[in-house]
Each structure stands twice: as structure tokens, then as C-alpha cells.
Design a protein around this motif. Structure first.
Motif, PDB file in Angstrom:
ATOM      1  N   GLY A 199       0.777  -1.234   0.000  1.00  0.00           N
ATOM      2  CA  GLY A 199       0.000   0.000   0.000  1.00  0.00           C
ATOM      3  C   GLY A 199       0.806   1.279   0.000  1.00  0.00           C
ATOM      4  N   GLY A 205      -0.325   1.604  -3.809  1.00  0.00           N
ATOM      5  CA  GLY A 205      -1.544   2.313  -3.451  1.00  0.00           C
ATOM      6  C   GLY A 205      -2.663   2.035  -4.442  1.00  0.00           C
ATOM      7  N   TYR A 206      -2.297   1.977  -5.724  1.00  0.00           N
ATOM      8  CA  TYR A 206      -3.293   1.660  -6.752  1.00  0.00           C
ATOM      9  C   TYR A 206      -3.821   0.239  -6.562  1.00  0.00           C
ATOM     10  CZ  TYR A 206      -5.137   0.141 -11.221  1.00  0.00           C
ATOM     11  OH  TYR A 206      -5.934  -0.398 -12.190  1.00  0.00           O
ATOM     12  N   SER A 209      -6.284  -0.014  -3.842  1.00  0.00           N
ATOM     13  CA  SER A 209      -7.530   0.722  -4.082  1.00  0.00           C
ATOM     14  C   SER A 209      -8.520  -0.091  -4.910  1.00  0.00           C
ATOM     15  CB  SER A 209      -7.231   2.039  -4.816  1.00  0.00           C
ATOM     16  OG  SER A 209      -6.915   1.800  -6.192  1.00  0.00           O
ATOM     17  N   LEU A 210      -8.039  -1.166  -5.529  1.00  0.00           N
ATOM     18  CA  LEU A 210      -8.893  -1.969  -6.400  1.00  0.00           C
ATOM     19  C   LEU A 210      -9.812  -2.882  -5.589  1.00  0.00           C
ATOM     20  CD1 LEU A 210      -6.231  -3.112  -9.040  1.00  0.00           C
ATOM     21  CD2 LEU A 210      -8.035  -1.406  -9.388  1.00  0.00           C
ATOM     22  N   ARG A 215      -8.233  -6.630  -8.381  1.00  0.00           N
ATOM     23  CA  ARG A 215      -6.881  -6.993  -7.953  1.00  0.00           C
ATOM     24  C   ARG A 215      -6.496  -8.372  -8.507  1.00  0.00           C
ATOM     25  NH1 ARG A 215      -7.128  -6.759  -2.076  1.00  0.00           N
ATOM     26  NH2 ARG A 215      -7.837  -4.652  -2.574  1.00  0.00           N
TER      27      ARG A 215
END
Length: 249
Positions: A199, A205-206, A209-210, A215
Motif C-alpha cells: 500500500g 496504493g493503486y 484501491s482496487l 486486484r
């Protein structure tokens, strides 16, 4: 990225080849990876590490207790340091994250004595970081919105020409840019993938966020595209661009 950045720091300092007994400044020192390498290999008389994150500096202080070293919270664009105080000012893997990078470069130049050395290095996010290039190329295949998050597009300073221009515009002389490449070998896909689940940083981070299905789709797309050795290892390379220049006399 820490396991690779330490190797780059070693090569970077060999390239600088600074004599012992000099006063150093490390701007954007984070948790102290470059600071520790300077202490271990360059025999400085003094080194000050500055960063905007008090949490990073607390970690640095906890693991680096050498009496020649001090850490301070500071903005790279407005360093609380007198003019011409240091012999060497460096910055590792930081400049692309600083808004108004010319102000930061000018501050590095300001605090270095005439004839002293100002140097930095950044990852080549556009082409040279195979770990991330594969990641973002796969991400775009499952999510078109990932295109605008790609560090290769977001950080144009991470290329040789913009770096050289930045140093020249800051008033530095004898500007030179060098590519530093290190191998990045992963034992297998899980070794490659697990750091993205932390993260911290744009790519992790992307990932976090999924939604779970997104993911999983990204994981499968990456798993299908990465090169494998006979033993299942994934051998890639990481490139950084380093720049150096002399402070005006």
C-alpha cells in the motif's frame, strides 16, 4: 524498492568519489538509506539528513546512531541551512516527488560551498524500471484509468535531458548525467507481487484501491506477461538516472 535502492546508492557514491572528511547534506533522506551508505563508505566529517516526514526521520534516528549524523524536518524547497555550508549535497530517489523541482535544485546549490558537489538520482520510471513497466502495462489492460497513474508519465524529470537541464538551470557547472543499472531478480511470482500489497507508493496504493476482483485480474495479467527462468525466477533490471554538477565558484 529498498532492496534495489541500496545497490544504486553504492554505485552512485562510487561515481561521486568524494574524498573523506567532507560535510554532507542528504535532502529527502526518508528513513536514511543513502545517509547510512554515505556514513559506511564515504567517511564524512558530518552529514545532515532532512525530510518532510517526521515519521521517516524517527525511523532513521532509531537505526542510525552515528555521532557524525543528524536529522531534521525540512522542506527541500526552503532548507533551513546557511549559504555555502556543505561540501556535498545529495538527494536519492526524491526529486520527482517534490513540486517546484527547480526550487529544490536551487536550494541544493545554495547550501554548497563554491566548487562543491551537488548530485542526485531518480528511478527511470518511463523505460528503465522493468518491475514497474510490466506492472503499469498490465494494469492498463484491465483498467484504462491506470494510464494516468503510471509514474513514467507522471514524472517527466526522471529522464536524462530534463535532469541535466534542471541542474544547469539551478546554476550548477560541469553537469554530467549517468545511467545506473542493477539487476532485480525475484524468486518467483509471489516474490514479485507481494511488495505491491503493502500500500505504500503509487503502484501499491493503486493495487490496494482496487476491489478484490480487479486486484485478481491485475495479478493474473501480470502473471501471464512476466518472463520466467527455468527455475521460475523473474530476472529484470532497474535503472536510475544520476546527475552531478559543481557549485559555482
Amino acid at each position: 524498492m529498498g532492496r534495489w535502492s541500496r545497490r544504486v546508492a553504492d554505485i552512485f557514491l562510487q561515481w561521486l568519489n568524494v574524498p573523506s572528511g567532507r560535510r554532507w547534506l542528504d535532502v529527502g533522506c526518508g528513513t536514511g538509506a543513502l545517509t547510512a551508505t554515505v556514513l559506511a563508505t564515504a567517511e564524512p566529517a558530518e552529514i545532515i539528513g532532512v525530510d518532510g516526514s517526521a515519521a521517516f526521520l524517527a525511523h532513521a534516528r532509531a537505526r542510525i546512531t552515528d555521532g557524525r549524523c543528524d536529522f531534521r524536518v525540512a522542506d527541500a524547497r526552503a532548507l533551513p541551512i546557511p549559504d555555502r555550508y556543505f561540501d556535498v549535497a545529495v538527494s536519492g530517489l526524491t526529486l520527482n516527488f517534490v513540486s517546484e523541482s527547480l526550487r529544490a535544485a536551487a536550494e541544493l546549490a545554495r547550501v554548497v560551498a563554491p566548487g562543491g558537489l551537488v548530485a542526485a538520482y531518480v528511478w527511470d520510471y518511463a523505460d528503465g524500471m522493468a518491475m514497474l513497466r510490466h506492472f503499469w502495462d498490465a494494469a492498463v489492460t484491465v483498467d484504462a484509468a491506470a494510464h494516468d497513474l503510471d509514474e513514467g508519465r507522471r514524472f517527466p524529470v526522471c529522464r536524462p535531458e530534463p535532469l541535466a537541464r534542471l541542474w544547469s538551470d539551478a546554476g550548477l557547472r560541469e553537469v554530467t548525467v549517468k545511467a545506473i543499472e542493477v539487476p532485480t531478480v525475484f524468486a518467483g511470482f509471489d516474490d514479485y507481487w507481494s511488495p505491491f500489497l503493502g500500500g505504500q507508493g503509487p503502484a501499491p496504493g493503486y493495487v490496494m484501491s482496487l476491489p478484490e476482483d480487479g486486484r485478481a485480474a491485475l495479478r493474473d495479467a501480470l502473471d501471464a506477461r512476466l518472463p520466467r527462468g527455468p527455475d521460475g525466477s523473474i530476472a529484470l533490471t532497474a535503472r536510475a538516472w544520476a546527475v552531478r554538477g559543481d557549485a559555482a565558484r
